[in-house]
Structure formats: C-alpha cells, structure tokens
Design an enzyme around this catalytic site. Structure first.
Site, PDB file in Angstrom:
ATOM      1  N   LYS A 512       0.846  -1.191   0.000  1.00 29.84           N
ATOM      2  CA  LYS A 512       0.000   0.000   0.000  1.00 29.84           C
ATOM      3  C   LYS A 512       0.883   1.243   0.000  1.00 29.84           C
ATOM      4  O   LYS A 512       2.073   1.170   0.307  1.00 29.84           O
ATOM      5  CB  LYS A 512      -0.886  -0.021   1.251  1.00 29.84           C
ATOM      6  CG  LYS A 512      -0.084  -0.055   2.549  1.00 29.84           C
ATOM      7  CD  LYS A 512      -0.960  -0.338   3.753  1.00 29.84           C
ATOM      8  CE  LYS A 512      -0.101  -0.403   5.017  1.00 29.84           C
ATOM      9  NZ  LYS A 512      -0.845  -0.946   6.153  1.00 29.84           N
ATOM     10  N   ARG A 613     -11.081   0.165  14.699  1.00 29.22           N
ATOM     11  CA  ARG A 613     -10.957   0.984  13.500  1.00 29.22           C
ATOM     12  C   ARG A 613     -11.963   0.446  12.485  1.00 29.22           C
ATOM     13  O   ARG A 613     -13.007   1.009  12.288  1.00 29.22           O
ATOM     14  CB  ARG A 613      -9.511   0.884  12.980  1.00 29.22           C
ATOM     15  CG  ARG A 613      -9.062   2.019  12.150  1.00 29.22           C
ATOM     16  CD  ARG A 613      -7.545   2.004  11.943  1.00 29.22           C
ATOM     17  NE  ARG A 613      -7.068   0.807  11.257  1.00 29.22           N
ATOM     18  CZ  ARG A 613      -5.813   0.645  10.846  1.00 29.22           C
ATOM     19  NH1 ARG A 613      -4.913   1.577  11.068  1.00 29.22           N
ATOM     20  NH2 ARG A 613      -5.451  -0.454  10.215  1.00 29.22           N
ATOM     21  N   HIS A 643      -6.249  -7.096  13.200  1.00 30.74           N
ATOM     22  CA  HIS A 643      -5.059  -6.254  13.211  1.00 30.74           C
ATOM     23  C   HIS A 643      -4.787  -5.849  14.650  1.00 30.74           C
ATOM     24  O   HIS A 643      -5.711  -5.486  15.377  1.00 30.74           O
ATOM     25  CB  HIS A 643      -5.306  -5.025  12.325  1.00 30.74           C
ATOM     26  CG  HIS A 643      -4.054  -4.289  11.953  1.00 30.74           C
ATOM     27  ND1 HIS A 643      -2.854  -4.914  11.710  1.00 30.74           N
ATOM     28  CD2 HIS A 643      -3.830  -2.967  11.752  1.00 30.74           C
ATOM     29  CE1 HIS A 643      -1.939  -4.006  11.375  1.00 30.74           C
ATOM     30  NE2 HIS A 643      -2.507  -2.820  11.398  1.00 30.74           N
ATOM     31  N   ARG A 700       1.308 -10.667   7.707  1.00 30.93           N
ATOM     32  CA  ARG A 700       1.252  -9.505   6.804  1.00 30.93           C
ATOM     33  C   ARG A 700       2.464  -8.614   7.042  1.00 30.93           C
ATOM     34  O   ARG A 700       2.499  -7.810   7.970  1.00 30.93           O
ATOM     35  CB  ARG A 700      -0.037  -8.713   7.047  1.00 30.93           C
ATOM     36  CG  ARG A 700      -1.306  -9.516   6.787  1.00 30.93           C
ATOM     37  CD  ARG A 700      -2.545  -8.622   6.852  1.00 30.93           C
ATOM     38  NE  ARG A 700      -2.692  -7.919   8.096  1.00 30.93           N
ATOM     39  CZ  ARG A 700      -3.339  -8.376   9.157  1.00 30.93           C
ATOM     40  NH1 ARG A 700      -3.915  -9.573   9.126  1.00 30.93           N
ATOM     41  NH2 ARG A 700      -3.423  -7.641  10.252  1.00 30.93           N
ATOM     42  N   TYR A 742      13.345  32.342   4.378  1.00 28.50           N
ATOM     43  CA  TYR A 742      12.066  32.975   4.738  1.00 28.50           C
ATOM     44  C   TYR A 742      11.996  33.296   6.219  1.00 28.50           C
ATOM     45  O   TYR A 742      12.439  32.501   7.052  1.00 28.50           O
ATOM     46  CB  TYR A 742      10.911  32.016   4.425  1.00 28.50           C
ATOM     47  CG  TYR A 742      10.609  31.880   2.961  1.00 28.50           C
ATOM     48  CD1 TYR A 742      10.247  32.987   2.183  1.00 28.50           C
ATOM     49  CD2 TYR A 742      10.661  30.632   2.356  1.00 28.50           C
ATOM     50  CE1 TYR A 742       9.962  32.841   0.846  1.00 28.50           C
ATOM     51  CE2 TYR A 742      10.362  30.476   1.016  1.00 28.50           C
ATOM     52  CZ  TYR A 742      10.011  31.586   0.265  1.00 28.50           C
ATOM     53  OH  TYR A 742       9.727  31.434  -1.051  1.00 28.50           O
ATOM     54  N   CYS A 791      11.983  25.189   2.501  1.00 33.31           N
ATOM     55  CA  CYS A 791      11.136  25.844   1.503  1.00 33.31           C
ATOM     56  C   CYS A 791      10.447  24.795   0.637  1.00 33.31           C
ATOM     57  O   CYS A 791      10.639  23.602   0.831  1.00 33.31           O
ATOM     58  CB  CYS A 791      11.956  26.761   0.606  1.00 33.31           C
ATOM     59  SG  CYS A 791      13.182  27.727   1.475  1.00 33.31           S
ATOM     60  N   MET A 792       9.678  25.252  -0.348  1.00 29.15           N
ATOM     61  CA  MET A 792       8.918  24.299  -1.164  1.00 29.15           C
ATOM     62  C   MET A 792       9.843  23.360  -1.940  1.00 29.15           C
ATOM     63  O   MET A 792       9.634  22.152  -1.960  1.00 29.15           O
ATOM     64  CB  MET A 792       8.001  25.050  -2.133  1.00 29.15           C
ATOM     65  CG  MET A 792       7.071  24.107  -2.885  1.00 29.15           C
ATOM     66  SD  MET A 792       6.038  24.943  -4.089  1.00 29.15           S
ATOM     67  CE  MET A 792       4.924  25.852  -3.043  1.00 29.15           C
ATOM     68  N   ASP A 793      10.885  23.918  -2.574  1.00 30.41           N
ATOM     69  CA  ASP A 793      11.751  23.091  -3.408  1.00 30.41           C
ATOM     70  C   ASP A 793      13.196  23.057  -2.937  1.00 30.41           C
ATOM     71  O   ASP A 793      14.049  22.474  -3.596  1.00 30.41           O
ATOM     72  CB  ASP A 793      11.751  23.621  -4.853  1.00 30.41           C
ATOM     73  CG  ASP A 793      10.348  23.796  -5.374  1.00 30.41           C
ATOM     74  OD1 ASP A 793       9.587  22.804  -5.338  1.00 30.41           O
ATOM     75  OD2 ASP A 793       9.993  24.920  -5.762  1.00 30.41           O
TER      76      ASP A 793
HETATM   77  C1  LIG Z   1      -0.151  -1.734   7.009  1.00 33.57           C
HETATM   78  C2  LIG Z   1      -0.709  -2.950   7.579  1.00 33.57           C
HETATM   79  C3  LIG Z   1       0.127  -4.013   7.988  1.00 33.57           C
HETATM   80  C4  LIG Z   1       1.621  -3.942   7.990  1.00 33.57           C
HETATM   81  O1  LIG Z   1       2.079  -3.214   9.103  1.00 33.57           O
HETATM   82  P1  LIG Z   1       3.633  -2.972   9.385  1.00 33.57           P
HETATM   83  O2  LIG Z   1       3.682  -2.397  10.723  1.00 33.57           O
HETATM   84  O3  LIG Z   1       4.086  -2.022   8.336  1.00 33.57           O
HETATM   85  O4  LIG Z   1       4.288  -4.283   9.272  1.00 33.57           O
HETATM   86  C5  LIG Z   1      -0.489  -5.176   8.399  1.00 33.57           C
HETATM   87  N1  LIG Z   1      -1.829  -5.285   8.450  1.00 33.57           N
HETATM   88  C6  LIG Z   1      -2.650  -4.275   8.107  1.00 33.57           C
HETATM   89  C7  LIG Z   1      -4.109  -4.471   8.185  1.00 33.57           C
HETATM   90  C8  LIG Z   1      -2.120  -3.073   7.670  1.00 33.57           C
HETATM   91  O5  LIG Z   1      -2.936  -2.068   7.337  1.00 33.57           O
END
Ligand SMILES: *Cc1c(COP(=O)(O)O)cnc(C)c1O
Length: 849
Positions: A512, A613, A643, A700, A742, A791-793
């Site tokens: 992601k 969540r 999670h 995961r 700035y 700054c921005m850049d």
């Molecule tokens: C992002 C995410 C993970 C991975 O988490 P890390 O701390 O980056 O290993 C696992 N499960 C879910 C649902 C997540 O959103």
C-alpha cells in the site's frame, strides 16, 4: 559435461525413469523455471526452501522442453511419473547436496589453479580486479557478479572449462554454520584470499570467532598452497597461525613479520603512491583509488601479483587501467514511458545472461529491446559466440536487437547470423528485428528516444563502448533528488522474515501507499519473483495499477469502495469486508451473476478485536454467522483477519494476547459456520518477530520489508532499502549576524558560516519540521544541520564544519548512516511517515547486484 546415465552412481541417487535418449548429456544446470534458456541438455534440480518448492514447476519445465530432472522423492512429482514421458528423472535425498556434488565432480576434472575468495567485505571487487589484473596472463573462469551462495558457487564452478580456462576465481559467502565446508568441497581451492573480518553482528553465528573459524574452513583442504591475508587483523592472523595454513600476508604496520609491507608515500586526495617492500625488493606503485575500502581491496590484489612475480613496470601498467566495479544493475525510468535496465559495465557471456534473466523477470508489458555491444573475453570464435548470444534472447522475450560494434555489426550484416540463430533457438517464429551500428557514435547520431516508447530496454555494453551516453539520452530528466531503492536489500529483508515462519505459513506483503514510498510496481514485481503468496493494497486503484503493469499474484484490497466491486472482479482483486453494509453490497453485486460471468472475487473478513478501527465486533458475530450460513454459496471467504493495536509495544502485551484470544474464538466460530477452514492472519512486521505462536496461516509483512525494524529487536538483521538523496545547488558564506531564508529564521550568530542550498523541499516530501536545526543531512560522510526554514523546493544546511563540501556534492537525506527511526524521532513522528511522504515527483532508481 556428464552423461545423465552416470548420475545415479555419481550422486548416490535412485533412477526413477531413464530418459528416452540413453546417451542424454547434462550441459546446463537449471534451478529456476523462469530461466530456461536452452532446454536441450538442461538438468533441473528441484530445490526446496522455507517457502519455495521447485517440484511445483516440473510440469511447466516439461512443457518448455526440459527433459532431465533431479527430485527429492517420486511422490513429489505433480501428476506422477506418467506425466513426463521420455524424461530422465532421478531421486536424491537432497537436491541441493546433489547439485553441489555434481559441481564438485566437475571441479575434479580441472587440473589448473583455483583461487577462492571469502571474507566479510570486498569479495566481489577483489575477484573482479584480480580478473582484470591477471587477464593478460590467464584465461579465467570466475563467478558472475556475486554468485557466492550455496547454489551460486556450484553454478559458477560448473562453468569451468578444462579445455580452455587456465585459472578459476570464485567467491564464497555464507550465512550459517556448516555452509562453508560444503562450498570448500565444491571449489577445492589451491589458493585463497581472506579479505577481512567485518565488525557487523551476524545473525547466523554465535560470535565473531565462530564466524571466522567457519569461513576459514574454505582453506583447510590439503590441496591449498597459499592463503593471502592481511596481517593487521589480529583474529585472522592468530587463526591462520593456529591452523597452520600456508599464509602469505601483508601489513601496513612497520616492523611486522609479514611477507609484504605496504607504506603510503603520500596521503593527499587523489591517486596515492604506495611503497611495497618484500623480502627481496622495494618498489613503488600508484593506485588509482584513494578511499579506504578500495585501497584495502587493491592491496590484496597487489599482494597476489607480487607473489606471482609479475614484473613491477608491467604491474603498474595493469594497475593504472584498473577501473571501479559497477556492482549493480540499475533500473531507470526512461523518456516516453520506457523503462531502462542499465548494465553498462562489462559485457561477457555470463554477465549478459544474468542481465537477460533480470529482464525476463520484469512482468512489465511492452516490447523488449536489447542494445548490445560486442561481447568481449569469451575465447570463442565470433560465429559460435553470437550463436550462443542469440540462443539467450528468446527466453527474455527480446523482440528487437540493436548491435553496436565492429564485430557484432559485421556478423549481423554479412550473414544475419544472429537472426538465423535466434530463429533456430526459439523454433517458433519470434519476431526478432535487428539493427547494427559500427560504433556508439553512429547509433547516437540517429537516435530518436520516441522509437523506444513504452518499451523495456536492456542496455548492455562493455565499458569502452561508453553506453552511459545512450542511457543519458534515453533516461527521463531528473532533478537532483532521487530515492534509490536497493532491491537486494529488499530481498534480504524478505528472507529474514521468511526464516521466522514455520514451513507452509503464507506471506502477504503490504505494498500500500506506493509500497511505503518505494515504488509499488517494482517492489511487487520483485515479490512476485521471490514468490510471495499475497499482496495487499489500501485502495482499488492501487491494485488496478499493479494488474495493468502485469502483476499476477493474488491481491487483497483493504478499503475498497462498494461501487468498485465490479472493477475488483474484472481485475481479480479481493476485497476486505469489514461491515454488514459492505457484505450486503457484495451480495447484491454478485448474487445474481449468471454462470458465464467470471467468478466473484474471494473475500477477506476483517474482525475487530481491539483496534477499534474497521471490522466486525465480537458482538456482531451471531448476525454475521447467520448471513454466512444463509449465503455460503455466494460468499467465497478466503480468509479471516484481525489487526493488532500495539504489536510493537511490550507494555501492551496483555492487551495483545487478549486480541489474539478473541481472534481465535471468532475465527473458529466463522469456520464452523462456513463448514470449511479459511486462511487466518493477524500479525504485522513487529508481530511476526514478537509473537511466533500467532503466525496462524499467514502473516502480513509491511515496514520490516523496507528495512525498518518496528519491534526494536532485530535492527542489525535488516538492511536499509531506501536512500533519499539530493545535491548541493550552491554554497554561500554568511557573514556573522546575517540571516538565511524565509522569515529570516536562520541566523549566523557570532561567526561567519558556510551555507549549502539543497535541491529538496517540502514539495518533495521533506518535512518542514526538519527546519531550524531539527534535521540534518549527510555530506561527504559528515552530518550537516538544517538552518532556516524548509522551503517548497529547497532547504539550507550549515556546512561550516565540512570545508571540502562543494556545489554538486551529494547530500544523503536518509539512508545508511542516517537511519529513519532516528530522524523520525527528532521531529516526533515515525519512520512510516517519512517513507510514505517522499513525493512521487522524486525519481525512483532501483538497483540490484
Ligand atoms: C499496514 C498494515 C500491515 C503492515 O504493518 P507494518 O507495521 O508495516 O508491518 C499489516 N496489516 C494491516 C491491516 C495493515 O494495514
């Protein structure tokens, strides 16, 4: 080469089926079903790893024409023996051991000297430099790049050709006790180099001494005549003495009983002169490098050449020509949406074959072009050489070849030799078009980058052809800031987490947020190659982009909009379902599908056990189970997941255990209602390391893959993956009392300061909170604090304490030497945020060895 019929005796194996051709010979060793170059004469070893099983690929290999196989048991053959008519198949207790034994038998046919290199750092460079320095005297067979592992070494040694080579040079690397003894059997070195013993803590070894002992096993065979090492490493020196190895040592300390004493004559920047004193003579040499690692590597090489008695003037001539070893194949975005694989360092057959393998691994769609210079140092006649080159092309999907150089263009123009050979190799009708140019200049003169639009282009040339000019012409414009992503570090981290898993536990990897900023497509493509089981993204768009780029792994979408369900089906993306509303929407979309439509996507049920969540609460369970029972036929549930809220924090371990207990209860009830088991998964990166009993069926992996250890336990075992760097645009001297930027917030208080302006700002994702001394960058290895506001850049750093800093210098923003967790801590955030903030306008460059 060995006849297949000899193998049962040679490798103590059990013949399951004799090949149709009783005289079948083994010509190539094959380990990867995606790398079948020439099926004729290829012997496939079905290797097994923690999450990989080569046996699964036998049907695909058979379909591609491979006919010789080594497997671990008859019952491992998918489809049974009868699925492989005419193939020769042998069973052995361990395919890896058989591979090593076959290479060892091949090694025994070579009577010349073989030099083996090990140590913590510098193996590949010392090997490459020695090959450069000795090539006028020897015809050398060496490991391609850093092929130094349990499988890399046998593959390298297999390339020794007793009829041609006069010297073998192989590197050996290990990560565990017991491995070196096996490599020693394969290499059987007559000479050795121990480069150095690094200080890094090594996961596979109990101590430094154990690691050293283990590495020295490479040099304990009776055939060893000489071991080159540095006398100034006390542990190494002591071990060589104790084991009574026939050492040849060099030192940089005066008055040591070493064989060569090297003393620096000058130590200023630039080329450095060294005096070398042996028992008989003293000579001076100029090395073309001044940095410490290069000097150490070069002194090892110098010791070997002095010992061989190479005449000093000649030795200096060769040293002068020594060039840096570009260790990495770089992947770059090209103009007109093309994608470049830049490998412009060397061009011999082994290197070409590796680069083509890297290309073959790219699932990215689009025509594939190879820009190739004359192939050097092969020792083959040019007709035979280019026939071999051509045979490599079809497997990598090359449809256009651009040959540059006198030799290759003569052959191409005269006989269309390449084209014909490629046609023969592919046997079908590959659409290979060819173009030839006598020189790089001739090619550049007519180059139009639009002719490469949307292609994948491999640029592979020997150094003297200067192909970096072609890369520069085809590459997309870069502003001075790049995020370099090291794909080898990524693989390393992946393996580290894999080793924590019980066999059979699946691995889902989170890609992601643009793969935590690293570049989703490239990371996903590597994960596909490394055979991860699942990918996960946050939104449907991210999954669609991966599919369109050619990624075929299963992909879970964590937060799909209900109106995207039809798209999900179209792109074979699997939604996470976390509420009754979503469940009903899913049923509404797919319940009434007719038989001919593609199947509805499989779903992942999210259970909320304490994160609060997303997900079904335990109180929702009765209603959820009722829905599942009623609609079981229309709800293809792939997995149940939860999670953890504080997987990384021991202070909350009781809460975590309660979450896991709730998950066990809820998942069991789900499986009962469904009447079948589902994949259960709960752990993120920190959880994988901290809760080995809760891996369930899948884990995961997220931030850990990208080199950040969220558990705080295993920091040394991970390699940093991303380096964000920029350049100094200008340096100014700020008189005392003057201000910068700035709001005039940066002030040179009482003395004049040197201020460097960097080409990175908050629009590149560089956090404003780093301003005014909170942040720092690394210039010439030294830290320089931010001054004034970001700054921005652009932003400004104080380089008063780095007097040799110059405009154009690289400034590392994060990476090796400037770890993400430390920087994040300075502005009260976490590494995740710094990684994912790097804006998409920053070019990503991907490197791999
Ligand atoms: C992002 C995410 C993970 C991975 O988490 P890390 O701390 O980056 O290993 C696992 N499960 C879910 C649902 C997540 O959103």
């Amino acid at each position: 080469m060995f006849a297949f019929s000899l193998l049962p005796r040679l490798l103590a194996g059990h013949l399951l089926q004799a090949p149709a051709d009783p005289a079948a010979e083994v010509r190539h060793l094959l380990l990867d079903s995606r790398r079948v170059g020439l099926p004729a004469g290829a012997l496939f070893f079905a290797l097994r790893g923690p999450s990989h099983d080569g046996h699964r690929y036998l049907p695909a290999l058979y379909a591609q024409g491979v006919r010789l196989f080594i497997v671990e048991a008859a019952h491992e053959l998918p489809g049974g023996l009868s699925a492989y008519p005419g193939a020769g198949i042998m069973a052995v207790p361990s395919s890896l051991a058989a591979l090593q034994a076959l290479a060892a038998a091949h090694r025994a046919t070579f009577a010349g000297p073989v030099l083996a290199i090990t140590g913590s750092n510098g193996k590949t460079i010392v090997k490459e430099w020695l090959a450069q320095l000795l090539s006028p005297d020897e015809d050398i067979c060496r490991s391609p790049r850093s092929y130094n592992s349990q499988v890399g070494v046998p593959l390298s040694v297999w390339e020794l050709n007793p009829a041609r080579h006069t010297l073998g040079i192989f590197e050996a690397g290990i990560s565990e006790v017991g491995e070196m003894a096996r490599l020693a059997e394969v290499i059987k070195p007559t000479e050795g180099i121990f480069t150095n013993l690094g200080t890094a803590h090594d996961a596979g070894f109990a101590s430094h001494e154990q690691k050293l002992r283990e590495k020295l096993k490479l040099f304990q065979g009776p055939q060893l005549q000489r071991l080159f090492y540095c006398y100034d490493q006390p542990l190494v020196r002591a071990a060589v003495a104790e084991l009574q190895l026939p050492g040849f040592s060099w030192t940089r300390q005066p008055d040591q009983p070493a064989d060569v004493y090297f003393a620096a004559v000058t130590s200023a920047d630039g080329p450095t002169r060294w005096r070398a004193r042996t028992a008989n003579d003293t000579h001076e040499f100029t090395l073309p490098f001044a940095d410490e690692p290069s000097v150490e590597n070069a002194l090892h090489c110098l010791a070997v050449l002095l010992h061989r008695g190479v005449e000093p003037a000649e030795l200096q001539r060769r040293l002068t020509r020594l060039h840096p070893v570009a260790m990495r194949l770089e992947m770059k975005l090209g103009r007109h949406d093309s994608y470049l694989l830049d490998d412009t360092y060397n061009n011999d057959l082994a290197g070409l074959s590796l680069a083509l393998n890297a290309l073959a691994r790219q699932p990215r769609p689009g025509r594939r072009t190879l820009i190739l210079s004359d192939v050097l140092e092969s020792g083959l006649g040019s007709a035979e050489l280019y026939a071999q080159v051509a045979a490599l092309l079809p497997a990598a999907g090359i449809t256009r070849l651009i040959g540059i150089g006198e030799e290759i263009s003569q052959l191409g123009v005269k006989s269309e030799g390449l084209r014909v050979a490629a046609l023969e190799a592919a046997e079908s009708e590959p659409q290979l078009s060819t173009q030839f140019f006598p020189s790089t200049e001739a090619f550049l003169a007519q180059l139009n980058p639009a002719n490469f639009a949307r292609e994948v282009v491999l640029i592979k040339g020997a150094r003297r052809f200067g192909f970096e000019r072609i890369v520069a012409a085809l590459q997309a414009q870069q502003h001075g800031t790049v995020l370099e992503v090291n794909l080898d570090a990524l693989s390393h981290n992946l393996q580290h987490y894999r080793r924590q898993l019980r066999p059979g536990t699946r691995l889902m990897v989170m890609v992601k947020a643009f793969a935590y900023g690293a570049g989703s497509y490239e990371v996903a493509s590597l994960l596909e190659f490394q055979r991860a089981d699942y990918l996960a993204v946050a939104y449907a768009d991210e999954g669609i982009a991966l599919r369109e780029a050619g990624i075929s792994l299963p992909i879970m979408v964590m937060n799909p909009a209900p109106d995207s369900f039809d798209l999900l089906r179209h792109y074979r993306l699997e939604p996470e379902i976390y509420s009754f509303e979503m469940l009903d929407e899913y049923l509404a979309t797919f319940r009434t599908l007719d038989e001919t439509a593609p199947p509805a996507p499989r779903i992942h049920l999210k259970l909320d056990t304490g994160m609060r969540r997303l997900g079904f609460d335990e109180a929702d369970l009765p209603a959820l189970l009722a829905r599942l029972r009623t609609h079981a036929a229309h709800l293809p549930v792939a997995s149940a997941m939860t999670h953890l809220a504080a997987a990384d924090d021991p202070a909350h371990d009781d809460f975590t255990q309660a979450q896991l207990a709730a998950f066990r209860r809820m998942a069991a009830a789900l499986e009962e209602a469904l009447g079948h088991p589902v994949i259960k998964h709960a752990l993120n990166s920190a959880g994988i390391l901290r809760f080995p009993d809760a891996h369930f069926d899948m884990v995961r992996l997220g931030i850990g893959l990208y080199g950040v250890d969220a558990s705080g336990r295993d920091t040394d075992a991970l390699r940093p993956v991303s380096e964000l760097r920029t350049t100094i645009s200008q340096i100014k001297t700020l008189p005392a009392g003057h201000t910068v930027g700035y709001g005039r917030r940066g002030v040179a208080a009482d003395v004049a300061r040197r201020i460097a302006t960097l080409a990175i700002g908050y629009a590149d994702g560089y956090d404003r909170r780093f301003g005014n001394g909170a942040g720092m960058v690394l210039i010439r290895g030294q830290r320089a604090p931010l001054i004034g506001s970001v700054c921005m850049d652009m932003c400004m750093v104080d380089v008063t304490s780095i007097p040799d800093a110059r405009a154009g210098d690289v400034a590392v923003v994060f990476g090796e030497g400037l770890p993400l967790p430390e920087l994040a801590g300075r502005i009260g955030t976490i590494a995740y945020e710094l990684l994912t903030n790097v804006s998409e306008r920053v070019k990503r460059v991907f490197v791999s060895e």
